[in-house]
Design an enzyme around this catalytic site. Structure first.
Site, PDB file in Angstrom:
ATOM      1  N   GLY A  58       0.831  -1.205   0.000  1.00 35.89           N
ATOM      2  CA  GLY A  58       0.000   0.000   0.000  1.00 35.89           C
ATOM      3  C   GLY A  58       0.860   1.246   0.000  1.00 35.89           C
TER       4      GLY A  58
ATOM      5  N   ASP B 117       2.506  -1.727  -4.493  1.00 36.94           N
ATOM      6  CA  ASP B 117       1.101  -1.374  -4.672  1.00 36.94           C
ATOM      7  C   ASP B 117       0.581  -2.064  -5.934  1.00 36.94           C
ATOM      8  OD1 ASP B 117      -0.549   1.309  -3.368  1.00 36.94           O
ATOM      9  OD2 ASP B 117      -1.388   0.358  -5.154  1.00 36.94           O
TER      10      ASP B 117
ATOM     11  N   VAL C 227      -3.049  -0.882   3.551  1.00 39.81           N
ATOM     12  CA  VAL C 227      -3.996  -0.695   2.448  1.00 39.81           C
ATOM     13  C   VAL C 227      -5.259   0.001   2.958  1.00 39.81           C
ATOM     14  CG1 VAL C 227      -3.113  -2.685   1.172  1.00 39.81           C
ATOM     15  CG2 VAL C 227      -4.998  -2.998   2.784  1.00 39.81           C
TER      16      VAL C 227
ATOM     17  N   THR D 146      -9.083   0.813   3.980  1.00 35.65           N
ATOM     18  CA  THR D 146     -10.116   0.052   4.699  1.00 35.65           C
ATOM     19  C   THR D 146     -11.397   0.899   4.762  1.00 35.65           C
ATOM     20  OG1 THR D 146      -9.154   0.925   6.747  1.00 35.65           O
ATOM     21  CG2 THR D 146      -8.546  -1.319   6.137  1.00 35.65           C
TER      22      THR D 146
ATOM     23  N   THR E 164      -5.951   0.893   9.716  1.00 40.89           N
ATOM     24  CA  THR E 164      -6.863   0.934  10.863  1.00 40.89           C
ATOM     25  C   THR E 164      -7.906  -0.164  10.671  1.00 40.89           C
ATOM     26  OG1 THR E 164      -6.545   3.300  10.986  1.00 40.89           O
ATOM     27  CG2 THR E 164      -8.471   2.412  12.121  1.00 40.89           C
TER      28      THR E 164
ATOM     29  N   GLU F  52      -1.376   3.571  12.935  1.00 43.51           N
ATOM     30  CA  GLU F  52      -0.677   4.835  12.649  1.00 43.51           C
ATOM     31  C   GLU F  52      -1.533   6.008  13.137  1.00 43.51           C
ATOM     32  OE1 GLU F  52       2.461   5.431  11.691  1.00 43.51           O
ATOM     33  OE2 GLU F  52       1.694   7.360  12.328  1.00 43.51           O
ATOM     34  N   PHE F  53      -0.872   6.990  13.760  1.00 41.15           N
ATOM     35  CA  PHE F  53      -1.586   8.139  14.310  1.00 41.15           C
ATOM     36  C   PHE F  53      -1.255   9.447  13.591  1.00 41.15           C
ATOM     37  CE2 PHE F  53      -1.447   5.013  17.735  1.00 41.15           C
ATOM     38  CZ  PHE F  53      -2.776   4.967  18.115  1.00 41.15           C
TER      39      PHE F  53
ATOM     40  N   CYS G 293     -10.712   9.215   7.491  1.00 39.00           N
ATOM     41  CA  CYS G 293     -10.799   8.246   8.592  1.00 39.00           C
ATOM     42  C   CYS G 293     -11.832   8.507   9.684  1.00 39.00           C
ATOM     43  CB  CYS G 293      -9.426   8.092   9.220  1.00 39.00           C
ATOM     44  SG  CYS G 293      -8.273   7.390   8.034  1.00 39.00           S
TER      45      CYS G 293
HETATM   46  P1  NAD Z   1      -4.780   4.999   0.459  1.00 36.41           P
HETATM   47  O1  NAD Z   1      -6.052   4.686  -0.230  1.00 36.41           O
HETATM   48  O2  NAD Z   1      -4.130   6.320   0.251  1.00 36.41           O
HETATM   49  O3  NAD Z   1      -3.684   3.886   0.080  1.00 36.41           O
HETATM   50  C1  NAD Z   1      -3.930   2.522   0.071  1.00 36.41           C
HETATM   51  C2  NAD Z   1      -3.135   1.885  -1.081  1.00 36.41           C
HETATM   52  O4  NAD Z   1      -3.214   0.470  -0.955  1.00 36.41           O
HETATM   53  C3  NAD Z   1      -3.679   2.210  -2.473  1.00 36.41           C
HETATM   54  O5  NAD Z   1      -2.656   2.834  -3.241  1.00 36.41           O
HETATM   55  C4  NAD Z   1      -4.098   0.852  -3.049  1.00 36.41           C
HETATM   56  O6  NAD Z   1      -3.873   0.741  -4.443  1.00 36.41           O
HETATM   57  C5  NAD Z   1      -3.197  -0.087  -2.284  1.00 36.41           C
HETATM   58  N1  NAD Z   1      -3.675  -1.487  -2.215  1.00 36.41           N
HETATM   59  C6  NAD Z   1      -4.908  -1.934  -1.896  1.00 36.41           C
HETATM   60  N2  NAD Z   1      -4.930  -3.280  -1.907  1.00 36.41           N
HETATM   61  C7  NAD Z   1      -3.680  -3.693  -2.253  1.00 36.41           C
HETATM   62  C8  NAD Z   1      -3.078  -4.965  -2.418  1.00 36.41           C
HETATM   63  N3  NAD Z   1      -3.755  -6.098  -2.205  1.00 36.41           N
HETATM   64  N4  NAD Z   1      -1.771  -5.024  -2.783  1.00 36.41           N
HETATM   65  C9  NAD Z   1      -1.065  -3.886  -2.988  1.00 36.41           C
HETATM   66  N5  NAD Z   1      -1.584  -2.652  -2.826  1.00 36.41           N
HETATM   67  C10 NAD Z   1      -2.875  -2.548  -2.460  1.00 36.41           C
HETATM   68  O7  NAD Z   1      -5.063   4.752   2.009  1.00 36.41           O
HETATM   69  P2  NAD Z   1      -4.344   5.494   3.258  1.00 36.41           P
HETATM   70  O8  NAD Z   1      -4.940   6.840   3.476  1.00 36.41           O
HETATM   71  O9  NAD Z   1      -2.874   5.357   3.130  1.00 36.41           O
HETATM   72  O10 NAD Z   1      -4.871   4.593   4.464  1.00 36.41           O
HETATM   73  C11 NAD Z   1      -4.396   3.274   4.650  1.00 36.41           C
HETATM   74  C12 NAD Z   1      -4.843   2.796   6.019  1.00 36.41           C
HETATM   75  O11 NAD Z   1      -4.257   3.608   7.041  1.00 36.41           O
HETATM   76  C13 NAD Z   1      -6.354   2.865   6.246  1.00 36.41           C
HETATM   77  O12 NAD Z   1      -6.743   1.767   7.038  1.00 36.41           O
HETATM   78  C14 NAD Z   1      -6.534   4.130   7.057  1.00 36.41           C
HETATM   79  O13 NAD Z   1      -7.661   4.068   7.901  1.00 36.41           O
HETATM   80  C15 NAD Z   1      -5.274   4.161   7.893  1.00 36.41           C
HETATM   81  N6  NAD Z   1      -4.818   5.497   8.303  1.00 36.41           N
HETATM   82  C16 NAD Z   1      -4.852   6.531   7.424  1.00 36.41           C
HETATM   83  C17 NAD Z   1      -4.366   7.782   7.813  1.00 36.41           C
HETATM   84  C18 NAD Z   1      -4.382   8.965   6.884  1.00 36.41           C
HETATM   85  O14 NAD Z   1      -4.063  10.051   7.328  1.00 36.41           O
HETATM   86  N7  NAD Z   1      -4.723   8.814   5.604  1.00 36.41           N
HETATM   87  C19 NAD Z   1      -3.794   7.943   9.086  1.00 36.41           C
HETATM   88  C20 NAD Z   1      -3.757   6.848   9.943  1.00 36.41           C
HETATM   89  C21 NAD Z   1      -4.262   5.617   9.544  1.00 36.41           C
HETATM   90  C1  UGA Z   2      -6.769  12.243  11.962  1.00 37.93           C
HETATM   91  C2  UGA Z   2      -6.106  12.102  13.331  1.00 37.93           C
HETATM   92  O1  UGA Z   2      -5.778  13.404  13.834  1.00 37.93           O
HETATM   93  C3  UGA Z   2      -4.840  11.254  13.240  1.00 37.93           C
HETATM   94  O2  UGA Z   2      -4.299  11.049  14.533  1.00 37.93           O
HETATM   95  C4  UGA Z   2      -5.180   9.897  12.610  1.00 37.93           C
HETATM   96  O3  UGA Z   2      -4.018   9.129  12.428  1.00 37.93           O
HETATM   97  C5  UGA Z   2      -5.842  10.117  11.264  1.00 37.93           C
HETATM   98  O4  UGA Z   2      -7.026  10.960  11.427  1.00 37.93           O
HETATM   99  C6  UGA Z   2      -6.337   8.854  10.629  1.00 37.93           C
HETATM  100  O5  UGA Z   2      -6.498   7.843  11.275  1.00 37.93           O
HETATM  101  O6  UGA Z   2      -6.595   8.964   9.429  1.00 37.93           O
HETATM  102  P1  UGA Z   2      -6.345  13.726   9.799  1.00 37.93           P
HETATM  103  O7  UGA Z   2      -7.712  13.256   9.425  1.00 37.93           O
HETATM  104  O8  UGA Z   2      -5.258  13.583   8.820  1.00 37.93           O
HETATM  105  O9  UGA Z   2      -5.859  12.947  11.119  1.00 37.93           O
HETATM  106  O10 UGA Z   2      -6.396  15.264  10.205  1.00 37.93           O
HETATM  107  P2  UGA Z   2      -6.886  16.059  11.505  1.00 37.93           P
HETATM  108  O11 UGA Z   2      -5.906  17.110  11.803  1.00 37.93           O
HETATM  109  O12 UGA Z   2      -7.260  15.161  12.601  1.00 37.93           O
HETATM  110  O13 UGA Z   2      -8.198  16.790  10.967  1.00 37.93           O
HETATM  111  C7  UGA Z   2      -9.379  16.062  10.686  1.00 37.93           C
HETATM  112  C8  UGA Z   2     -10.493  17.029  10.384  1.00 37.93           C
HETATM  113  O14 UGA Z   2     -10.884  17.742  11.558  1.00 37.93           O
HETATM  114  C9  UGA Z   2     -10.109  18.124   9.366  1.00 37.93           C
HETATM  115  O15 UGA Z   2     -11.196  18.354   8.504  1.00 37.93           O
HETATM  116  C10 UGA Z   2      -9.819  19.339  10.226  1.00 37.93           C
HETATM  117  O16 UGA Z   2      -9.995  20.538   9.557  1.00 37.93           O
HETATM  118  C11 UGA Z   2     -10.853  19.146  11.319  1.00 37.93           C
HETATM  119  N1  UGA Z   2     -10.506  19.836  12.587  1.00 37.93           N
HETATM  120  C12 UGA Z   2      -9.401  19.485  13.280  1.00 37.93           C
HETATM  121  C13 UGA Z   2     -11.354  20.826  13.065  1.00 37.93           C
HETATM  122  O17 UGA Z   2     -12.384  21.165  12.453  1.00 37.93           O
HETATM  123  N2  UGA Z   2     -11.029  21.431  14.255  1.00 37.93           N
HETATM  124  C14 UGA Z   2      -9.931  21.094  14.977  1.00 37.93           C
HETATM  125  O18 UGA Z   2      -9.709  21.693  16.058  1.00 37.93           O
HETATM  126  C15 UGA Z   2      -9.088  20.096  14.468  1.00 37.93           C
END
Ligand code: NAD
Ligand code: UGA
Length: 489
Positions: free
Chosen positions: A22, A47, A103, A105, A145, A181-182, A292
């Protein structure tokens, strides 16, 4: 059950090759930081998407698929040395000592749990790929997640599927850890380099130690929390739910401020000064977005229902409901301020990403608000420094109007319920009846309203959903001003 995750230890084997399935918003930045901080490791990010990998391998490191401050600098330093992006899934899984599953979810759209439960098909296919190609003892790390108990699913797939692939020599050679991841988008690199904590859930001590040692290259030991695997999975969902809950709480109070004459910024400051509450995540805005928060809360709602806890489910469901209500509320009040109709009115939308410093628009509040305004007949001129026209069209499910709509006249039907993208702020504001700030991009806080006010159509409005505009500058320029949670005027 107790020994489910206990396997032969690593027998002194050193982790050398890491693979991440991913190459998305988490996989790309996380692996870039690991590669940067651990030059002794080989890191391969794989990927299924050829387009995504091609983009990560773009010679110009400023044109990688994700905009994240500091990321392209790390790519320049590590790519081609110990960080690689590839579609060769088989090869890199086979070489890896440790595999991260990172990947997508998303929420299920069909079948059991549709609209709430996580769709685990990408996780499942990753587990099957690992079962098919892994060689020898391999540590599998859940980075995505995931709902509580997913590690059990992954483990069953790894064990069962490898029999199908006649890869019996690998039997019992997988250890599954949870390492959620946070990071937040827009500050991902800093969050990864200076995390509040790193959470590792698992049962196999050797594997936990191997993963901690990687983080120990830059994260102090006391910040690495070790829990059982289920606590780790649930802590991630709960963390996002708590953060989102704060935003829904403050946004609900912003509506009350507007009704009563209070000011949400003053209320936030006053309650945030209580060290038990704390000052972070109390900024009222247009409603939380991002890929998320909504999906993770809905997942929590689903799990609570599944485990027979409807009161818990309905408590968390309200956090999402208030968020959606708040987005509609903003669109509605804009309509009301503009004399109850938006038909053939030009509205400049400033910001489309879900927050600043990212090009990500997933679940951005701008999507719902723009759709509502278009339903009311508005002509939107949308500006965002990082989001492409194509992405906006995808999100609005509607192509932009390409003809010249610069000088708007009320009679023309062509202006109703359509949108265009603006190359700059000036173009967006020209002849506009209103400007709506939806993302807190720095450049919007620096707009010179004195200069631009008379290019707008009077009586024009500025709607600031992010509290980044100086009221005096707007009002002195002769414009009407609304700001979220401001009941003072
Ligand atoms: P994303 O959609 O940006 O990336 C996922 C990638 O995985 C895609 O490029 C997809 O093509 C690839 N993929 C899917 N199935 C595959 C497979 N079988 N083999 C190879 N590649 C494959 O997603 P993301 O935002 O990076 O989120 C990934 C996970 O992390 C989710 O569970 C999300 O909840 C969690 N997460 C996201 C954030 C964030 O800020 N985006 C922060 C913390 C946790
Ligand atoms: C959030 C969490 O902060 C991360 O810890 C987590 O890893 C991630 O989700 C995830 O699991 O995907 P993210 O969504 O990237 O991160 O960004 P945030 O800064 O949390 O903002 C989320 C939304 O809340 C945005 O639309 C932002 O504008 C809004 N927000 C944030 C507010 O409206 N007010 C605030 O005080 C803070």
């Amino acid at each position: 059950m107790k020994n489910l995750f206990k396997y032969k230890n690593l027998m002194g084997k050193k982790i050398k090759n890491i693979c991440c399935i991913g190459a998305g918003y988490v996989g790309g930045p996380t692996m870039a930081v690991i590669a940067y901080k651990c030059p002794h490791l080989n890191v391969n990010v794989i990927d299924i998407s050829e387009e995504r990998i091609k983009s990560w391998n773009n010679k110009n490191a400023d044109e990688i698929p994700i905009y994240e401050p500091g990321l392209s600098e790390l790519i320049k330093k590590c790519r081609g040395k110990n960080l690689f992006f590839s579609n060769d899934i088989k090869k890199h899984i086979a070489e890896a000592d440790m595999i991260f599953i990172s990947v997508n979810t998303p929420t299920k759209t069909k079948g059991i749990g549709a609209g709430k439960a996580s769709d685990l098909k990408w996780v499942e296919s990753s587990a099957r790929q690992i079962a098919m190609h892994a060689n020898g003892f391999t540590i599998v790390v859940e980075k995505s997640t995931l709902p509580v108990k997913t590690a059990e699913v992954i483990k069953s797939i790894l064990d069962a599927a490898q029999e199908n692939y006649q890869n019996k020599s690998n039997s019992g050679k997988f250890s599954v850890l949870s390492n959620p991841e946070f990071l937040s988008e827009g500050t991902a690199i800093n969050d990864l380099i200076n995390p509040d904590r790193v959470l590792i859930g698992g049962e196999d001590e050797d594997s936990i130690e191997a993963l901690s040692q990687i983080y120990n290259n830059w994260v102090p030991k006391e910040k690495i929390l070790k829990t059982n695997i289920w606590s780790s999975e649930l802590a991630k969902l709960t963390s996002n739910a708590f953060l989102a809950q704060r935003i829904s709480s403050i946004n609900s109070i912003s509506a009350l401020c507007e009704a009563t004459g209070a000011d949400i910024r003053e209320v936030s400051r006053a309650i945030g000064s209580d060290s038990r509450i704390g000052s972070k995540f109390l900024e009222s805005g247009p409603g939380f977005g991002g890929s998320c928060f909504k999906k993770d809360i809905l997942n929590l709602v689903y799990l609570s229902e599944y485990f027979g806890l409807p009161e818990v489910a309905s408590f968390w469901n309200e956090v999402v409901k208030i968020n959606t209500w708040h987005q509609h509320r903003i669109a509605e009040l804009i309509t009301k301020k503009l004399f109850g109709t938006l038909s053939a009115k030009k509205i400049a939308i400033l910001g489309f990403s879900f927050k600043s410093n990212t090009n990500d628009t997933r679940e951005s509040a701008a999507i719902q608000i723009c759709k509502d305004l278009m339903d009311e007949g508005a002509f939107l001129c949308i500006h965002d420094p990082k989001v492409s026209k194509g992405q906006i069209a995808k999100d609005l499910n509607c192509e932009p109007k390409n003809n010249n709509l610069e000088s708007i006249t009320i009679q023309e039907k062509a202006y109703s319920g359509v949108w265009q993208s603006a190359i700059d702020i000036k173009t967006a504001l020209k002849n506009a009846d209103a400007a709506v700030i939806l993302t807190e991009w720095e450049e919007y806080s620096q707009i010179n309203w004195y200069q631009l006010a008379n290019t707008m159509r009077s009586p024009a409005w500025v709607f600031d959903s992010r509290s980044i505009i100086n009221r005096k500058n707007v009002v002195d320029a002769g414009l009407n001003f609304w700001r979220v949670g401001d009941g003072v005027t």
